[in-house]
Design a protein around this motif. Structure first.
Motif, PDB file in Angstrom:
ATOM      1  N   ILE A 306       0.824  -1.286  -0.022  1.00 34.99           N
ATOM      2  CA  ILE A 306       0.071   0.033   0.048  1.00 34.99           C
ATOM      3  C   ILE A 306       0.778   1.167   0.107  1.00 34.99           C
ATOM      4  O   ILE A 306       0.394   2.380  -0.523  1.00 34.99           O
ATOM      5  N   VAL A 307       2.049   1.199   0.727  1.00 33.10           N
ATOM      6  CA  VAL A 307       3.020   2.408   0.605  1.00 33.10           C
ATOM      7  C   VAL A 307       3.505   2.520  -0.684  1.00 33.10           C
ATOM      8  O   VAL A 307       3.663   3.600  -1.274  1.00 33.10           O
ATOM      9  N   ARG A 308       4.061   1.368  -1.361  1.00 29.67           N
ATOM     10  CA  ARG A 308       4.321   1.732  -2.868  1.00 29.67           C
ATOM     11  C   ARG A 308       3.236   2.132  -3.717  1.00 29.67           C
ATOM     12  O   ARG A 308       3.305   3.288  -4.497  1.00 29.67           O
ATOM     13  N   ALA A 309       2.091   1.789  -3.438  1.00 34.30           N
ATOM     14  CA  ALA A 309       0.856   2.102  -4.402  1.00 34.30           C
ATOM     15  C   ALA A 309       0.670   3.632  -4.025  1.00 34.30           C
ATOM     16  O   ALA A 309       0.525   4.570  -5.089  1.00 34.30           O
ATOM     17  N   ALA A 310       0.882   4.214  -2.837  1.00 37.55           N
ATOM     18  CA  ALA A 310       0.517   5.469  -2.484  1.00 37.55           C
ATOM     19  C   ALA A 310       1.799   6.452  -3.263  1.00 37.55           C
ATOM     20  O   ALA A 310       1.287   7.564  -3.858  1.00 37.55           O
ATOM     21  N   MET A 311       2.794   6.000  -3.161  1.00 28.62           N
ATOM     22  CA  MET A 311       3.992   6.688  -3.801  1.00 28.62           C
ATOM     23  C   MET A 311       3.739   6.915  -5.270  1.00 28.62           C
ATOM     24  O   MET A 311       4.326   7.708  -5.879  1.00 28.62           O
ATOM     25  N   GLU A 312       3.307   5.903  -5.819  1.00 29.64           N
ATOM     26  CA  GLU A 312       3.252   5.703  -7.255  1.00 29.64           C
ATOM     27  C   GLU A 312       2.352   6.470  -8.027  1.00 29.64           C
ATOM     28  O   GLU A 312       2.359   7.030  -9.130  1.00 29.64           O
TER      29      GLU A 312
END
Length: 317
Positions: A306-312
């Protein structure tokens, strides 16, 4: 798109209503459902709410006496604040393709109703139900109190980024009916159990930061829920906790379910579209507030995903 006049005409020409709320019901869906039930009964219609076993004591007072009997014979099904078929409670799954009118404010609404009235510019679904109450001539204190709770709780007591001038106008009009809004605000925003305070202390001591400190993650595993003997009432509105940290514009709250799934709530500022991030896992909501469920991942994997999705999906301009 349908007009409010057409929605009001729908309610005037139908009867025997069954009103649906969503899984893990919050103040918006329950407040809207209760208000709609009261206004329809006030207009001489027969109406009741489909029982939702996930209602926490925090909100039970607003829906007491409104549940449909098991043998209730309904003709018209209406959903409020329910954006997707996956959010139907278990006892409503047979009604996924039976909704006659869906009233909602989520941009991610799937349009599952035979008729759909979706107003994404509204910070809370309660804003829409307020307009309906006015149109039907049913803006009574009995209707106004649950609507005030709907609007206030869905906006964090009017502090979230999607709050508009209209949100405040609606709240003012509801207050003018004479409701005890001070007690509602005290109950929902300025009262915490000792268990809740102990929970927040533990969570705040384990916050994790990412993206140069702009993303904060709050994690509530089953082990901590069991250690503190938490109930659903104790964990209501945890999504607001992480966002209190200075310098953050994205708060991610992870709660482990008994099934091993992770229920995520994402609250953001202008830089990150929460709905786009959650959509990668089958969820959705608003730009500034969305949610999803992550299956088949460990706590660490779900957090990183979820952190990666938010950053992307972040605006890096």
């Amino acid at each position: 798109m349908l007009t409010m006049d057409e929605i009001a005409a729908f309610f005037r020409t139908h009867d025997n209503y069954l009103i649906l709320t969503h899984k893990s019901p919050d103040g918006d869906t329950l407040g809207c459902a209760a208000a709609l039930c009261h206004m329809l009964r006030g207009a001489g219609k027969t109406a009741a709410l489909l029982k939702n076993d996930e209602v926490v004591p925090f909100y039970a007072m607003y829906v007491d006496g409104l549940w449909a009997a098991e043998d209730y014979a309904f003709d018209t099904v209406v959903s409020v604040d329910l954006a997707a078929r996956d959010l139907f409670p278990k006892n409503a799954e047979a009604l996924r393709d039976r909704v006659d009118l869906a009233i909602d404010h989520h941009p991610s609404n799937e349009g599952f109703g035979r008729l759909n009235y979706v107003r994404a510019e509204c910070a809370a679904c309660g804003e829409i139900l307020y307009e309906l109450a006015v149109e039907l001539g049913q803006l009574t204190p009995e209707v106004a109190l649950p609507l005030y709770v709907a609007v206030a709780t869905d906006t964090g007591c009017f502090v979230y980024a999607n709050v508009t001038a209209n949100t405040h106008r609606v709240a003012a009009a509801l207050i003018e009916t004479g409701i005890d809004f001070q007690s509602a605000n005290k109950r929902h925003f300025r009262t915490k159990t000792r268990k809740r305070l102990a929970l927040e202390a533990r969570l705040l001591s384990t916050l994790e930061y990412f993206d140069e400190g702009r993303i904060v993650v709050v994690q509530l595993p089953l082990s901590l829920q069991r250690e503190l003997a938490l109930t659903e009432n104790d964990t209501d509105d945890l999504a607001a906790l992480g966002g209190l940290a200075e310098g953050t514009d994205c708060s991610i709250t992870m709660k482990e379910k008994e099934s091993g799934e992770w229920k995520l709530s994402v609250r953001t500022g202008a830089r990150i579209d929460a709905s786009r991030a959650c959509a990668r896992f089958g969820g959705g909501g608003h730009h500034a507030a969305a949610g999803c469920v992550i299956h088949g991942m460990t706590q660490e994997e779900a957090k990183n995903a979820i952190v990666r999705a938010a950053m992307e999906v972040a605006d890096h301009a």
